[in-house]
Write an enzyme that holds these catalytic residues in place. Structure first.
Site, PDB file in Angstrom:
ATOM      1  N   ARG A 121      57.347 -46.114  79.235  1.00 18.41           N
ATOM      2  CA  ARG A 121      55.980 -45.580  79.299  1.00 18.41           C
ATOM      3  C   ARG A 121      55.405 -46.185  80.579  1.00 18.41           C
ATOM      4  O   ARG A 121      55.083 -47.366  80.610  1.00 18.41           O
ATOM      5  CB  ARG A 121      55.176 -46.010  78.075  1.00 18.41           C
ATOM      6  CG  ARG A 121      55.820 -45.572  76.741  1.00 18.41           C
ATOM      7  CD  ARG A 121      54.874 -45.815  75.580  1.00 18.41           C
ATOM      8  NE  ARG A 121      55.558 -45.808  74.289  1.00 18.41           N
ATOM      9  CZ  ARG A 121      55.841 -44.711  73.583  1.00 18.41           C
ATOM     10  NH1 ARG A 121      55.528 -43.533  74.044  1.00 18.41           N
ATOM     11  NH2 ARG A 121      56.439 -44.801  72.400  1.00 18.41           N
ATOM     12  N   THR A 156      60.301 -36.332  70.750  1.00 14.06           N
ATOM     13  CA  THR A 156      59.609 -37.440  70.069  1.00 14.06           C
ATOM     14  C   THR A 156      59.904 -37.326  68.578  1.00 14.06           C
ATOM     15  O   THR A 156      59.961 -36.217  68.040  1.00 14.06           O
ATOM     16  CB  THR A 156      58.080 -37.403  70.289  1.00 14.06           C
ATOM     17  OG1 THR A 156      57.459 -38.255  69.308  1.00 14.06           O
ATOM     18  CG2 THR A 156      57.482 -36.017  70.148  1.00 14.06           C
ATOM     19  N   ASP A 158      54.559 -34.305  66.826  1.00 12.72           N
ATOM     20  CA  ASP A 158      53.105 -34.197  66.974  1.00 12.72           C
ATOM     21  C   ASP A 158      52.681 -33.304  68.140  1.00 12.72           C
ATOM     22  O   ASP A 158      51.607 -33.486  68.702  1.00 12.72           O
ATOM     23  CB  ASP A 158      52.485 -35.594  67.136  1.00 12.72           C
ATOM     24  CG  ASP A 158      53.042 -36.335  68.340  1.00 12.72           C
ATOM     25  OD1 ASP A 158      54.004 -35.846  68.953  1.00 12.72           O
ATOM     26  OD2 ASP A 158      52.509 -37.404  68.667  1.00 12.72           O
ATOM     27  N   GLY A 198      58.767 -42.620  74.042  1.00 15.39           N
ATOM     28  CA  GLY A 198      59.719 -43.157  73.062  1.00 15.39           C
ATOM     29  C   GLY A 198      61.006 -42.350  73.054  1.00 15.39           C
ATOM     30  O   GLY A 198      60.967 -41.124  73.100  1.00 15.39           O
ATOM     31  N   ASP A 240      53.586 -36.163  74.243  1.00 13.22           N
ATOM     32  CA  ASP A 240      52.333 -35.732  74.870  1.00 13.22           C
ATOM     33  C   ASP A 240      51.976 -36.557  76.106  1.00 13.22           C
ATOM     34  O   ASP A 240      51.473 -36.020  77.092  1.00 13.22           O
ATOM     35  CB  ASP A 240      51.185 -35.688  73.853  1.00 13.22           C
ATOM     36  CG  ASP A 240      50.868 -37.046  73.268  1.00 13.22           C
ATOM     37  OD1 ASP A 240      51.731 -37.942  73.340  1.00 13.22           O
ATOM     38  OD2 ASP A 240      49.754 -37.213  72.736  1.00 13.22           O
ATOM     39  N   ASP A 269      57.894 -38.038  66.365  1.00 14.88           N
ATOM     40  CA  ASP A 269      56.633 -37.863  65.629  1.00 14.88           C
ATOM     41  C   ASP A 269      56.315 -36.418  65.226  1.00 14.88           C
ATOM     42  O   ASP A 269      55.478 -36.195  64.361  1.00 14.88           O
ATOM     43  CB  ASP A 269      55.459 -38.395  66.467  1.00 14.88           C
ATOM     44  CG  ASP A 269      55.616 -39.880  66.791  1.00 14.88           C
ATOM     45  OD1 ASP A 269      56.330 -40.572  66.046  1.00 14.88           O
ATOM     46  OD2 ASP A 269      55.026 -40.327  67.792  1.00 14.88           O
ATOM     47  N   ARG A 322      53.119 -42.408  64.610  1.00 15.12           N
ATOM     48  CA  ARG A 322      51.885 -42.628  65.385  1.00 15.12           C
ATOM     49  C   ARG A 322      50.697 -41.998  64.657  1.00 15.12           C
ATOM     50  O   ARG A 322      50.443 -42.385  63.526  1.00 15.12           O
ATOM     51  CB  ARG A 322      52.031 -42.061  66.802  1.00 15.12           C
ATOM     52  CG  ARG A 322      51.083 -42.720  67.788  1.00 15.12           C
ATOM     53  CD  ARG A 322      51.233 -42.099  69.143  1.00 15.12           C
ATOM     54  NE  ARG A 322      52.425 -42.551  69.828  1.00 15.12           N
ATOM     55  CZ  ARG A 322      52.491 -43.643  70.583  1.00 15.12           C
ATOM     56  NH1 ARG A 322      51.432 -44.390  70.746  1.00 15.12           N
ATOM     57  NH2 ARG A 322      53.607 -43.984  71.179  1.00 15.12           N
TER      58      ARG A 322
HETATM   59  O1  F6P Z   1      56.243 -41.945  69.513  1.00 16.21           O
HETATM   60  C1  F6P Z   1      57.343 -42.462  68.836  1.00 16.21           C
HETATM   61  C2  F6P Z   1      57.012 -43.785  68.221  1.00 16.21           C
HETATM   62  O2  F6P Z   1      58.173 -44.317  67.621  1.00 16.21           O
HETATM   63  C3  F6P Z   1      55.856 -43.764  67.215  1.00 16.21           C
HETATM   64  O3  F6P Z   1      56.252 -43.289  65.961  1.00 16.21           O
HETATM   65  C4  F6P Z   1      55.426 -45.208  67.252  1.00 16.21           C
HETATM   66  O4  F6P Z   1      54.083 -45.340  66.845  1.00 16.21           O
HETATM   67  C5  F6P Z   1      55.589 -45.541  68.705  1.00 16.21           C
HETATM   68  O5  F6P Z   1      56.578 -44.672  69.219  1.00 16.21           O
HETATM   69  C6  F6P Z   1      55.974 -46.944  69.037  1.00 16.21           C
HETATM   70  O6  F6P Z   1      55.992 -47.028  70.422  1.00 16.21           O
HETATM   71  P1  F6P Z   1      56.545 -48.276  71.233  1.00 16.21           P
HETATM   72  O7  F6P Z   1      58.009 -48.361  70.952  1.00 16.21           O
HETATM   73  O8  F6P Z   1      56.259 -47.976  72.656  1.00 16.21           O
HETATM   74  O9  F6P Z   1      55.792 -49.456  70.725  1.00 16.21           O
END
Ligand code: F6P
Length: 324
Positions: free
Chosen positions: A77, A131, A135, A16, A108, A133, A177
């Site tokens: 991703r 990120t 995390d 992300g 991660d 998050d 997340r």
């Molecule tokens: O990891 C960052 C984040 O924004 C999280 O908070 C969220 O759950 C996720 O990415 C959403 O991912 P994507 O945009 O790939 O659906």
């Protein structure tokens, strides 16, 4: 800092996007130029590595982009990189273009990818935590977290205005997340009546106890992290069960939290960690993430980074105090 062996660094952003990534790219380019190192930026994370899709990065161009959210390199991703076939193609790209070291900015998933890549590729890899998050172990803050919390706060404050006007109960769902960091920080700093995060087992009990006696003479704000095990919709129906008269609304803040100009803290974090990543390479370090712990740069091996960033005891005590 003097780097003698490394001549060409590859850099990419992955997972992300998060505000502050462009500031880190700028710092990497600047520190590399000072050491006579060429920097190539791969587009769309691991996808660019696999396809050999990259462009030269120059600090002169990047200095105009430090204030921008998102990532100018784009991100993804990558499913292909999870396969050995994809990683072999990426290795070929690095060999063909004589890239001596890689810097990855991501979360991660990004660092797990580098760990797998290190089984077939022995050039040094350094990671920068990027990120919203927050995390990751090995750093107090990740790039983008502060900006995301500021965006969440700005929006929750606005919701409070309307909630107070109608004496409504509002559930505001924030991102993160599996991590409750955005939830705790945005909930505490907006005076939320309850904060529900994945890491806490008692928060729903506290909330229901409180909302049972709520008399609709005021607003009642609840911040719920998206990863909370109960989930926003179920929290709403539990509230209705214990207090059927409440006028309840739900707002999911969603992707606004990912975008926007990086805060001063995130820009500085990007600059500091960008330069720190070059320093780590100059010292012969590999397979580790640069982070800030107690405002000092630290290196943490990737296999320790991917363990979730624990909510600190002090924050847990604050959560307990403000939830009752
Ligand atoms: O990891 C960052 C984040 O924004 C999280 O908070 C969220 O759950 C996720 O990415 C959403 O991912 P994507 O945009 O790939 O659906």
């Amino acid at each position: 800092m003097k780097i003698t062996k490394i001549k060409h660094i590859g850099v990419f952003t992955s997972g992300g996007d998060s505000p502050g990534m462009n500031a880190a790219l700028y710092a990497i380019a600047k520190a590399s130029e000072k050491n006579g190192i060429k920097v190539s930026g791969f587009r769309k994370g691991y996808e660019g590595l696999i396809d050999g899709d990259f462009l030269p990065l120059k600090s002169h161009d990047l200095q105009k982009l430090v204030h921008l959210g998102g990532t100018i390199l784009k991100t993804a991703r990558s499913k292909r990189f999870m396969e050995l076939e994809g990683r072999k193609k990426a290795l070929q790209t690095l060999r063909t273009n004589k890239i001596d070291a890689l810097i990855a900015i991501g979360g991660d998933g990004t660092f797990k990818g580098l760990l797998a890549f290190s089984e077939i590729c022995d050039i040094p890899f350094i990671g920068i935590p990027g990120t919203i998050d927050n995390d990751l172990a090995g750093t107090d803050y990740t790039l983008g977290f502060d900006s995301a919390v500021n965006t969440a706060i700005e929006n929750i404050d606005k919701i409070r205005d309307t909630a107070e006007s109608h004496n409504r109960v509002f559930i505001v769902e924030v991102m993160g997340r599996d991590s409750g960091y955005i939830g705790i920080h945005s909930g505490l700093t907006t005076g939320a009546d309850a904060i529900l995060i994945p890491e806490s087992g008692k928060d729903l009990i506290n909330l229901l106890e409180k909302v049972k006696n709520y008399d609709s003479e005021d607003a009642f704000l609840i911040v719920v992290s998206e990863g909370d095990e109960i989930g926003t919709d179920l929290v709403a129906s539990k509230i209705k069960e214990v207090n059927p008269n409440v006028d309840l609304r739900i707002t999911r803040l969603g992707y606004v939290q990912r975008g926007g100009n990086p805060s001063a803290l995130d820009r500085m974090l990007g600059i500091r960690l960008g330069v720190a990543s070059l320093k780590a390479l100059s010292e012969g370090k590999k397979n580790a993430m640069v982070g800030l712990l107690n405002n000092q740069v630290y290196l943490t091996p990737f296999n320790q980074v991917v363990k979730q960033h624990q909510i600190k005891d002090e924050l847990n005590r604050l959560l307990e105090l403000f939830s009752k």
